[in-house]
Design a protein around this motif. Structure first.
Motif, mmCIF file in Angstrom:
data_model
loop_
_atom_site.group_PDB
_atom_site.id
_atom_site.type_symbol
_atom_site.label_atom_id
_atom_site.label_comp_id
_atom_site.label_asym_id
_atom_site.label_seq_id
_atom_site.Cartn_x
_atom_site.Cartn_y
_atom_site.Cartn_z
ATOM 1 N N UNK A 1 -1.019 -10.934 -1.405
ATOM 2 C CA UNK A 1 -1.145 -10.041 -0.246
ATOM 3 C C UNK A 1 0.131 -9.210 -0.117
ATOM 4 N N UNK A 2 0.122 -8.313 0.855
ATOM 5 C CA UNK A 2 1.261 -7.384 1.006
ATOM 6 C C UNK A 2 2.580 -8.144 1.156
ATOM 7 N N UNK A 3 2.535 -9.240 1.926
ATOM 8 C CA UNK A 3 3.778 -9.992 2.187
ATOM 9 C C UNK A 3 4.342 -10.586 0.903
ATOM 10 N N UNK A 4 3.446 -11.241 0.130
ATOM 11 C CA UNK A 4 3.918 -11.855 -1.125
ATOM 12 C C UNK A 4 4.657 -10.808 -1.938
ATOM 13 N N UNK A 5 4.022 -9.652 -2.055
ATOM 14 C CA UNK A 5 4.582 -8.605 -2.908
ATOM 15 C C UNK A 5 5.905 -8.092 -2.333
ATOM 16 N N UNK A 6 5.901 -7.783 -1.021
ATOM 17 C CA UNK A 6 7.105 -7.221 -0.407
ATOM 18 C C UNK A 6 8.245 -8.217 -0.476
ATOM 19 N N UNK A 7 7.905 -9.494 -0.204
ATOM 20 C CA UNK A 7 8.905 -10.559 -0.201
ATOM 21 C C UNK A 7 9.591 -10.626 -1.561
ATOM 22 N N UNK B 1 -7.531 -6.894 -3.603
ATOM 23 C CA UNK B 1 -7.442 -5.956 -4.724
ATOM 24 C C UNK B 1 -6.676 -4.690 -4.314
ATOM 25 N N UNK B 2 -6.876 -4.255 -3.066
ATOM 26 C CA UNK B 2 -6.180 -3.053 -2.591
ATOM 27 C C UNK B 2 -4.674 -3.307 -2.501
ATOM 28 N N UNK B 3 -4.300 -4.498 -1.970
ATOM 29 C CA UNK B 3 -2.870 -4.841 -1.857
ATOM 30 C C UNK B 3 -2.226 -4.870 -3.243
ATOM 31 N N UNK B 4 -2.926 -5.433 -4.199
ATOM 32 C CA UNK B 4 -2.385 -5.530 -5.559
ATOM 33 C C UNK B 4 -2.232 -4.126 -6.170
ATOM 34 N N UNK C 1 -14.893 -0.981 -7.861
ATOM 35 C CA UNK C 1 -14.113 0.260 -7.959
ATOM 36 C C UNK C 1 -12.614 -0.058 -7.939
ATOM 37 N N UNK C 2 -12.210 -1.040 -7.125
ATOM 38 C CA UNK C 2 -10.781 -1.411 -7.072
ATOM 39 C C UNK C 2 -10.336 -2.053 -8.396
ATOM 40 N N UNK C 3 -11.193 -2.893 -8.967
ATOM 41 C CA UNK C 3 -10.852 -3.491 -10.273
ATOM 42 C C UNK C 3 -10.629 -2.362 -11.285
#
Length: 883
Positions: free
Chosen positions: A224-230, A253-256, A302-304
């Motif tokens: 998720x956004x947090x994992x990535x931002x962190x 998928x959108x966050x990734x 579509x996201x994939x």
């Protein structure tokens, strides 16, 4: 039994299996027992060797064929690149093989898994290959619960060794399935627990110097956004590969996609120097028709596609157990460019099931094993009907469910007597999608379990004359007599063992609202075999592995393919207790599962055939799209009430039978008069020949066959399909001007001229004048070989026996060598329903394979579809839906 004892057993079993693996001939049971004794003495082990010997016997007998692949013959791809690259060190792959052997996998299985993943890797692109841009798209078709996860984990290890840097695993749509997959990847590839509370080395990581891959997901958190931002990480910050295990939903998928684009893409918006592999487990899973935005197949796919599009070098591999995956089947659910991107245009790989796999073939198709496993449920509708509301009052449970529970308790006692007390043993109950109903069912079962437990405590040491006075003991004895009398023990022995069953017996409700966890590993650590009765709905059915599943009881009306084969939780490996397994289903479900199992088996044959004919995955996709069964999946989404819709259909290599017949006497008299008239005329002057089970007329004009079918009075519920059969026969007339006519007539009977002897059939499903035959089948297996010449039979048997995974020749193989249409005519003797009097006329037409481009237009209406499929479960109303 405590942990150390289990470890000791495991070590002895591994030593024994390794020793046996080196023998040239398959050892006998005596040889295995002798060797086990010798090893036990070396270890100073004095415990029970029965389990170890059983495991070793299964191990030496277990093999898995190499499978079969279909690739685009025109593509410029060298699938030998793996062999040619001498710089690959198989660090991850070897560690994974060692890990599987330590888990007790037979060495031959580990070797064959390694060979198969090596072949699949060859179908991917060489990550070190020249060229700035490439993408490959493929599909791997496995069997439900037959080790798909093990296969793609092996592929991940190989891809990482070859130089793939960024790996994404999309693990279904449920939290519990994603967590289960993450745990498996932690053990088998990362080598560290991703539990933030418990970061320790596990599995493959226990070897010193193991190069741990990095991960951005853990057992509790999806990406998720947090994992990535962190993290603030970039892909290139790592020298080791990175792996993510995520759910298939739009938010994740959108966050990734956002993280990859913002942090990792270069000026042109692409990631140019990182070869990526995306594994889509359950490629058919997003095909559920749901209004939940997050699960919309159009948007998830579509996201994939957009994620794949960010990488200049990408490979997409879908894994599925249902070849009718939405990738092929549901062109309406997403637009052309998505379809183009995810379509397995480069390769399709069909995995073979291992020889010890307990799957659809044994449960539904093989008459002999099916009879001992499958039990029809006829008493549930009045108590818990197919369609009920969440507040449906449960006054009592069906007697068949109590009988199934009695059978489960007896089966557990037998497993304990076989020395399997430390192994898990489970029963699954799936009768409702609503949480309140599931809870009520659990309450009734708990009450019953308590009464049985008390009865057993009081009676298990009593003489039979005393114990048989107790109603619950009588129920258990009845279950033993009906189901397990030949399982190798007497009732007295089983009765004595009953008390031990309750020591670790627990009842669970498993759904998205429940905080109960069916945690087998917790018990494993204590060396305890859990005895679990799990009540649930969708969460229970999809993907979740239920250890030691012995008895299943399912009364649900879903017939959509994807939920359908996923509900086959009763497939898998049943070492040492396969003979005790029972599956309780409604007659509707039995018919439908058998139908699907046959269709799936035929599709695999089709892949082999198309490979021989030099065709591509694209042509296979078009064939599946026009497959008669695809109609049943796609159509319901497209139709409004009663509306008629046109479809393209292809019956190549299929057998279509009048499995809905009329029970009206005047209709059947007219049909038998028709049969007699055509028979007298020799179907246009042909000479009859005896087949040993009736007679055959060879090379009858297809026009004659067409006239016969037009005159044959089919039940109104089968009339549309009869019209389709006639239309297809007519379409093939240019290539096949003649066909064979087979009149099936077993030797018993009074032998009246021009009258067929009857074939006995049980009437299970009848509504009004419509009788729907069991398993939707009229002919017996093997009937299609009647009338073939000896060289034709030999040719069919040779095809079946060819390749790495030889099988017994089936009707699909005989259909192939006949090379022309076949009309089969039957006379059925019904029994089991006083209102149905025989004889009853039925027919089947089998079409030769190879006509991949030949299609007809058929018209279907919603009424016909709903009768075929029932009303589909609607996940939007699904209480137990863990999104």
């Amino acid at each position: 039994m405590s942990g150390p004892v289990i470890t000791e057993e495991r070590n002895i079993a591994n030593a024994l299996i390794s020793g046996l693996a080196n023998m040239k001939e398959t050892p006998t049971r005596e040889q295995v027992e002798r060797k086990a004794q010798q090893i036990a003495e070396l270890f100073g082990y004095t415990g029970d060797l029965r389990n170890i010997i059983t495991e070793a016997m299964i191990s030496v007998d277990t093999r898995m064929g190499a499978g079969v692949s279909l690739v685009d013959p025109a593509a410029k791809h060298d699938d030998q690149w793996v062999r040619k690259r001498e710089d690959i060190t198989w660090t991850y792959t070897n560690a994974y093989g060692k890990f599987l052997r330590e888990e007790g996998w037979p060495p031959r299985m580990v070797q064959s898994l390694s060979d198969v993943t090596g072949r699949i890797l060859g179908h991917l692109q060489d990550p070190k290959s020249e060229g700035t841009n490439w993408n490959r798209r493929g599909l791997v078709i496995g069997h439900v619960q037959s080790g798909k996860t093990a296969n793609y984990t092996g592929l991940i290890a190989r891809a990482a060794d070859a130089g793939y840097k960024f790996i994404i695993v999309i693990a279904g749509i449920h939290n519990n399935l994603r967590k289960q997959t993450q745990e498996r990847v932690d053990e088998a590839f990362i080598g560290r627990s991703s539990d933030p509370e418990d970061r320790r080395t596990i599995g493959v990581g226990l070897d010193p110097g193991y190069p741990h891959p990095a991960t951005l997901t853990n057992i509790n958190e999806d990406f998720n956004k947090n994992t990535a931002a962190k993290s603030g990480w970039k892909i290139n910050d790592f020298s080791k590969p990175i792996i993510l295990v995520i759910k298939k939903n739009v938010t994740t998928l959108t966050a990734l996609h956002k993280w990859l684009k913002e942090l990792n893409a270069s000026g042109d918006g692409r990631i140019s120097d990182v070869p990526m592999l995306l594994i889509d487990d359950e490629a058919d899973n997003a095909s559920i028709n749901t209004n939940k935005e997050d699960l919309d197949p159009t948007r998830t796919n579509a996201m994939i596609r957009r994620i794949l599009g960010l990488f200049a070098k990408s490979c997409y591999v879908g894994y599925t157990a249902t070849p009718f995956a939405n990738i092929f089947i549901n062109p309406d659910s997403y637009d052309e460019d998505v379809r183009e991107e995810l379509f397995p245009r480069d390769f399709i790989y069909c995995l073979d099931a291992p020889t010890t796999y307990f799957g659809a073939e044994k449960v539904f198709l093989n008459e002999e094993s099916s009879q001992s496993i499958v039990r029809p449920i006829d008493d549930c509708e009045d108590l818990i009907p197919y369609t009920h509301k969440r507040d449906h009052p449960i006054a009592e449970l069906p007697p068949s469910l109590y009988r199934a529970m009695d059978g489960f308790i007896v089966a557990r006692a037998i497993r304990n007597l076989r020395g399997q007390a430390s192994k898990h043993c489970s029963m699954m109950v799936n009768v409702s999608r609503f949480v309140p109903v599931q809870r009520a069912v659990r309450e009734f079962l708990s009450l019953r379990e308590k009464k049985i437990r008390e009865a057993v405590r009081a009676n298990y040491r009593m003489p039979e004359s005393a114990s048989s006075a107790n109603v619950y003991m009588r129920g258990l004895k009845q279950a033993f007599d009906d189901e397990y009398a030949d399982a190798g023990f007497t009732w007295e022995q089983v009765k004595t063992a009953l008390d031990g069953v309750f020591e670790h017996l627990h009842l669970y409700v498993i759904n998205s609202k429940s905080d109960e966890v069916l945690d087998f590993t917790k018990y494993e650590k204590e060396g305890v075999g859990l005895t679990a009765i799990a009540v649930g709905g969708l969460s229970l059915s999809r993907g979740l592995t239920i250890e030691g599943l012995t008895v299943s009881y399912m009364y649900r009306n879903t017939k959509m393919y994807d939920t359908l084969m996923q509900m086959g939780r009763w497939f898998g490996y049943r070492p040492g207790f396969e003979d005790l397994c029972r599956v309780h289903l409604s007659r509707d479900s039995i018919n439908w599962y058998s139908h699907i199992a046959l269709a799936a088996e035929e599709l695999t044959q089709q892949v082999k055939r198309m490979r021989r004919d030099g065709l591509s995955p694209r042509q296979f996709g078009l064939y599946v799209l026009a497959h008669p069964d695809s109609l049943l999946i796609t159509a319901a989404n497209k139709m409004r009430a009663g509306e008629k819709v046109k479809f393209r259909q292809n019956f190549s290599g299929r057998m279509l039978e009048s499995y809905i017949v009329s029970t009206e006497s005047d209709v059947n008299e007219a049909n038998f008069d028709l049969i007699e008239r055509c028979w007298r005329e020799g179907f246009g002057g042909r000479t009859l020949e005896d087949t040993g089970k009736g007679v055959i007329f060879r090379d009858v004009d297809t026009e004659r066959i067409e006239d016969f079918l037009i005159s044959f009075q089919a039940h109104s519920q089968f009339a549309d399909r009869k019209a389709d059969i006639v239309a297809y026969l007519r379409t093939l007339a240019d290539q096949h001007a003649v066909g064979d006519v087979l009149l099936i007539s077993p030797s018993s009977g009074d032998g009246k001229p021009y009258r067929l002897n009857g074939q006995s059939r049980v009437v299970g499903d009848r509504q009004g004048s419509a009788w729907r035959l069991n398993k939707d089948r009229v002919a017996s297996r093997g009937d299609e070989k009647l009338g073939l010449a000896e060289d034709q039979k030999a040719a069919a048997e040779a095809v079946a026996a060819s390749g790495d995974n030889p099988v017994a020749a089936s009707d699909t193989h005989y259909r192939e060598v006949r090379k022309k249409p076949l009309l089969m005519i039957h006379s059925l003797d019904p029994h089991g329903d006083d209102k149905v009097k025989g004889p009853i006329a039925a027919f089947g037409v089998s079409f030769p394979p190879g006509h991949y481009e030949t299609e007809i237009e058929v018209v279907a209406n919603r009424v016909w579809l709903e009768r075929m499929q029932g009303v589909p479960d609607d996940p939007d109303e699904e209480e137990d839906y863990d999104a």
